[in-house]
Design an enzyme around this catalytic site. Structure first.
Site, short mmCIF file in Angstrom:
data_model
loop_
_atom_site.label_atom_id
_atom_site.label_comp_id
_atom_site.label_asym_id
_atom_site.label_seq_id
_atom_site.Cartn_x
_atom_site.Cartn_y
_atom_site.Cartn_z
N HIS A 166 0.85 -1.21 0.00
CA HIS A 166 0.00 0.00 0.00
C HIS A 166 0.88 1.25 0.00
O HIS A 166 0.69 2.16 -0.81
CB HIS A 166 -0.91 -0.02 1.24
CG HIS A 166 -1.76 1.19 1.41
ND1 HIS A 166 -3.10 1.21 1.10
CD2 HIS A 166 -1.47 2.44 1.86
CE1 HIS A 166 -3.59 2.42 1.35
NE2 HIS A 166 -2.62 3.18 1.82
N GLU A 167 1.85 1.28 0.90
CA GLU A 167 2.73 2.46 1.01
C GLU A 167 3.63 2.61 -0.22
O GLU A 167 3.84 3.72 -0.71
CB GLU A 167 3.56 2.39 2.29
CG GLU A 167 2.75 2.44 3.57
CD GLU A 167 1.88 3.67 3.73
OE1 GLU A 167 2.18 4.73 3.12
OE2 GLU A 167 0.88 3.60 4.46
N HIS B 40 1.79 4.23 -3.12
CA HIS B 40 1.78 5.70 -3.04
C HIS B 40 3.11 6.26 -3.53
O HIS B 40 3.15 7.21 -4.31
CB HIS B 40 1.56 6.16 -1.60
CG HIS B 40 0.19 5.93 -1.07
ND1 HIS B 40 -0.96 6.25 -1.77
CD2 HIS B 40 -0.23 5.45 0.13
CE1 HIS B 40 -2.02 5.95 -1.03
NE2 HIS B 40 -1.60 5.46 0.12
#
Length: 195
Positions: A56-57, A60
């Site tokens: 997820h990170e 980004h």
């Protein structure tokens, strides 16, 4: 790709990954398990929660870098400690392990797309975990699939809430239709995983 993740960021991601996995392991073993059970739940947490969080990170980060911005994950030691202590004492995980900071003046569209990248990644991760759950033979693989599906759906749904610094607020400001679709799919998968 690894050369775009500095050593400090790798260390922060690893520490956050381990802390979140420990917190979830503490939830799973609250009723007591033997040593092998503890090892199983820790490995399962590494694979389900840890992978969901790290990817997820990184989504980004690489979405921001696609637009020419530098982005870097920074752990929040205090919130990591809170996550582990709350899991141990109360049996609840509130995980806000840190955030990926984007450096530069992203437009509303860029910011919305960068923000959507994290939840979209979690939704894509639901696919292999759902397959594992459905075709894992009802044993440990199916359990890992169910937990992975549930965790990724939870992370996507939570992050799509249109409040504070969460991804949903930026996605909604960029494109309400994309926000509605991502929120509906995330919440739908979460409900399905809980039935």
């Amino acid at each position: 790709m690894l050369e775009r993740i500095p050593l400090r960021e790798r260390r922060d991601l690893l520490i956050a990954w381990l802390a979140i996995s420990i917190a979830f392991t503490l939830i799973y073993v609250r009723g007591g398990v033997d040593f092998m059970g503890l090892v199983f739940f820790f490995v399962m947490s590494l694979v389900t929660v840890g992978v969901a969080f790290v990817l997820h990170e990184l989504a980004h980060k690489f979405a921001a870098m696609r637009y020419g911005y530098w982005a870097e994950f920074q752990k929040d030691n205090q919130m990591l400690l809170v996550a582990v202590v709350m899991a141990a004492l109360v049996g609840v995980v509130f995980a806000a392990p840190g955030a990926t900071y984007v450096y530069g003046n992203a437009t509303r569209t860029e910011n919305g797309r960068i923000s959507a990248a994290g939840p979209v990644t979690n939704l894509l991760l639901c696919i292999p975990f759902a397959a594992l759950m459905l075709f894992g033979g009802g044993g440990l693989l199916a359990l890992v699939g169910l937990v992975g599906l549930r965790i990724n759906a939870m992370i996507a749904t939570f992050n799509m809430l249109p409040i504070s610094v969460l991804d949903g607020r930026k996605v909604l400001a960029w494109n309400p239709a994309v926000f509605a679709v991502l929120m509906a799919v995330s919440a739908g998968l979460l409900v399905w995983s809980l039935i």
